[in-house]
Design a protein around this motif. Structure first.
Motif, mmCIF file in Angstrom:
data_model
loop_
_atom_site.group_PDB
_atom_site.id
_atom_site.type_symbol
_atom_site.label_atom_id
_atom_site.label_comp_id
_atom_site.label_asym_id
_atom_site.label_seq_id
_atom_site.Cartn_x
_atom_site.Cartn_y
_atom_site.Cartn_z
ATOM 1 N N LYS A 150 42.954 32.347 92.796
ATOM 2 C CA LYS A 150 43.619 33.232 93.744
ATOM 3 C C LYS A 150 42.820 34.643 93.972
ATOM 4 O O LYS A 150 42.532 34.852 95.338
ATOM 5 N N GLU A 151 42.134 35.324 92.804
ATOM 6 C CA GLU A 151 41.189 36.413 92.989
ATOM 7 C C GLU A 151 40.007 36.187 93.681
ATOM 8 O O GLU A 151 39.320 36.952 94.454
ATOM 9 N N ASP A 196 39.441 34.069 96.218
ATOM 10 C CA ASP A 196 39.572 34.137 97.691
ATOM 11 C C ASP A 196 39.367 35.851 98.157
ATOM 12 O O ASP A 196 39.172 36.171 99.100
ATOM 13 N N ASN A 197 40.454 36.672 97.393
ATOM 14 C CA ASN A 197 40.361 37.962 97.802
ATOM 15 C C ASN A 197 39.166 38.804 97.599
ATOM 16 O O ASN A 197 38.521 39.619 98.632
ATOM 17 N N GLN A 198 38.137 38.469 96.627
ATOM 18 C CA GLN A 198 36.874 39.006 96.544
ATOM 19 C C GLN A 198 35.937 38.305 97.430
ATOM 20 O O GLN A 198 35.030 39.358 98.004
ATOM 21 N N LYS A 200 36.909 37.798 100.578
ATOM 22 C CA LYS A 200 37.347 38.555 101.930
ATOM 23 C C LYS A 200 36.679 39.957 101.692
ATOM 24 O O LYS A 200 36.466 40.567 102.704
ATOM 25 N N LEU A 201 36.967 40.410 100.624
ATOM 26 C CA LEU A 201 36.446 41.920 100.356
ATOM 27 C C LEU A 201 34.659 41.841 100.427
ATOM 28 O O LEU A 201 34.052 43.061 101.178
ATOM 29 N N LYS A 254 33.092 45.471 101.260
ATOM 30 C CA LYS A 254 33.924 46.476 100.398
ATOM 31 C C LYS A 254 33.624 46.320 98.771
ATOM 32 O O LYS A 254 34.319 47.044 98.041
ATOM 33 N N THR A 255 32.845 45.470 98.649
ATOM 34 C CA THR A 255 32.447 44.924 97.429
ATOM 35 C C THR A 255 31.010 44.448 97.234
ATOM 36 O O THR A 255 30.352 43.996 98.398
ATOM 37 N N ALA A 310 31.900 41.765 92.327
ATOM 38 C CA ALA A 310 33.122 40.769 92.296
ATOM 39 C C ALA A 310 32.878 39.868 91.171
ATOM 40 O O ALA A 310 33.907 39.258 90.657
#
Length: 360
Positions: A332-333, A335-337, A339-340, A345-346, A351
């Protein structure tokens, strides 16, 4: 008075075939019946140990599968096969695309089976980085050898493993040995990082080269040359015969520049024509001399022990990697990373550190 012609269309619509309102009532029964025919783990093991090619193929399919139920079954199969393994000669064959690896292996394999050997050929086809698919065409290229009852050819997709060596190749070697194959040939997809992996699981490492294609200078590069126990210049026929002889001299000179191998073996250069089946028997004689010499000085068993250590470490790495990517929180995380990362943003390092910390 002029006649009026009735115009008709060239195309006309006809009634179609009525479609059945439901599936064949026997279809479901057939599917259940076929599912029931799936052999048990015990059946696969017993068949494999008796040399049944179908059960060997089914066992290999299990170890290549990523499904959890198949992985559990694969572990049981490997455990049952281990006591019957390690009774073979493992030969690695590599070379640039177009060097004639498949033709060489086919002629080499036919020679070995004619000497009452049972051989298994494990080839690794490159997987597309886009479609993830593989051609798996080695059985087509070795059309004569595939018909030999004493030969077994298994093409595998490289997947995302380093350099194109299938992660499950070591397990496949164990299964083939347990099935009674006393010579295992492992073919790589081409010269690259995969050679290190193949070298770590074979007793003899054979490098195929070409003459007259600028390959002589490439061969002087350290990595592959240092690993090779023999260099065979293929396609030494016709107008290329003279170039092959010159290349043989150049490679022999280059081999003298390297330090002596731990095995005490001095690598040699040979020429052959796989297409005309010339020089193949000389290659086998060389390999036999190597096996005899290294068994006598104890290096053969020493290398097998080192291979098992390498296998242990690789298995741990693969298990940790699989465990990480199958973790529900990480998935799950991740995918978020990503996108960031796209939004700047990272950073990749931040990440990665964050995702690795989730497992603690």
């Amino acid at each position: 008075m002029a006649k009026t012609h009735k115009h008709t269309q060239a195309l006309s619509e006809k009634d179609g075939v009525d479609q059945p309102t439901r599936l064949n009532p026997n279809a479901a029964q057939r599917l259940k019946k076929n599912k029931a025919k799936t052999p048990s783990t015990e059946t696969i093991i017993n068949g494999l140990l008796s040399g049944n090619k179908t059960h060997l193929s089914q066992a290999l399919t299990r170890i290549e599968s990523t499904a959890e139920k198949h992985q559990q079954q694969a572990r049981q199969i490997i455990e049952a096969c281990l006591p019957h393994a390690n009774q073979s000669i493992r030969i690695g064959v590599t070379g640039v695309p177009g060097v004639g690896k498949s033709t060489f292996i086919e002629q080499f394999g036919k020679l070995l089976t004619s000497k009452n050997n049972n051989i298994a050929v494990l080839t690794v086809d490159p997987s597309s980085s886009l479609s993830k698919g593989s051609i798996l065409g080695d059985k087509t290229r070795m059309e004569e050898l595939v018909k030999d009852p004493n030969a077994f050819i298994r093409p595998s997709a490289s997947g995302d493993s380093l350099g194109g060596v299938a992660q499950k190749t070591r397990e496949a070697v164990i299964l083939c040995e347990a099935a009674g194959y006393n010579i295992i040939i492992i073919e790589t997809v081409g010269v690259g990082q995969s050679e290190t992996a193949v070298h770590s699981m074979t007793d003899f490492f054979l490098l195929l080269k070409l003459a007259g294609a600028g390959d002589e200078l490439q061969g002087i590069k350290r990595g592959i040359m240092e690993m090779a126990d023999a260099i065979v210049i293929n396609k030494a026929d016709g107008e290329n015969s003279r170039a092959a002889r010159l290349a043989k001299t150049e490679f022999n000179r280059a081999l003298h520049l390297y330090p002596q191998k731990e095995s005490g073996w001095k690598p040699k250069t040979l020429t052959c024509s796989a297409l005309n089946n010339e020089g193949i028997d000389t290659v086998w004689e060389l390999i036999e001399n190597y096996i005899s010499e290294t068994k006598e000085n104890g290096y053969f068993q020493h290398k097998r022990t080192e291979q098992n250590k390498f296998w242990l470490l690789q298995t741990i790495e693969n298990s940790l990697k699989r465990e990480f990517y199958t973790n529900s929180i990480v998935k799950k995380e991740l995918d978020n990373q990503l996108k960031l990362l796209e939004a700047n943003k990272t950073t990749p390092f931040e990440a990665a550190t964050y995702l690795l910390s989730l497992r603690k």
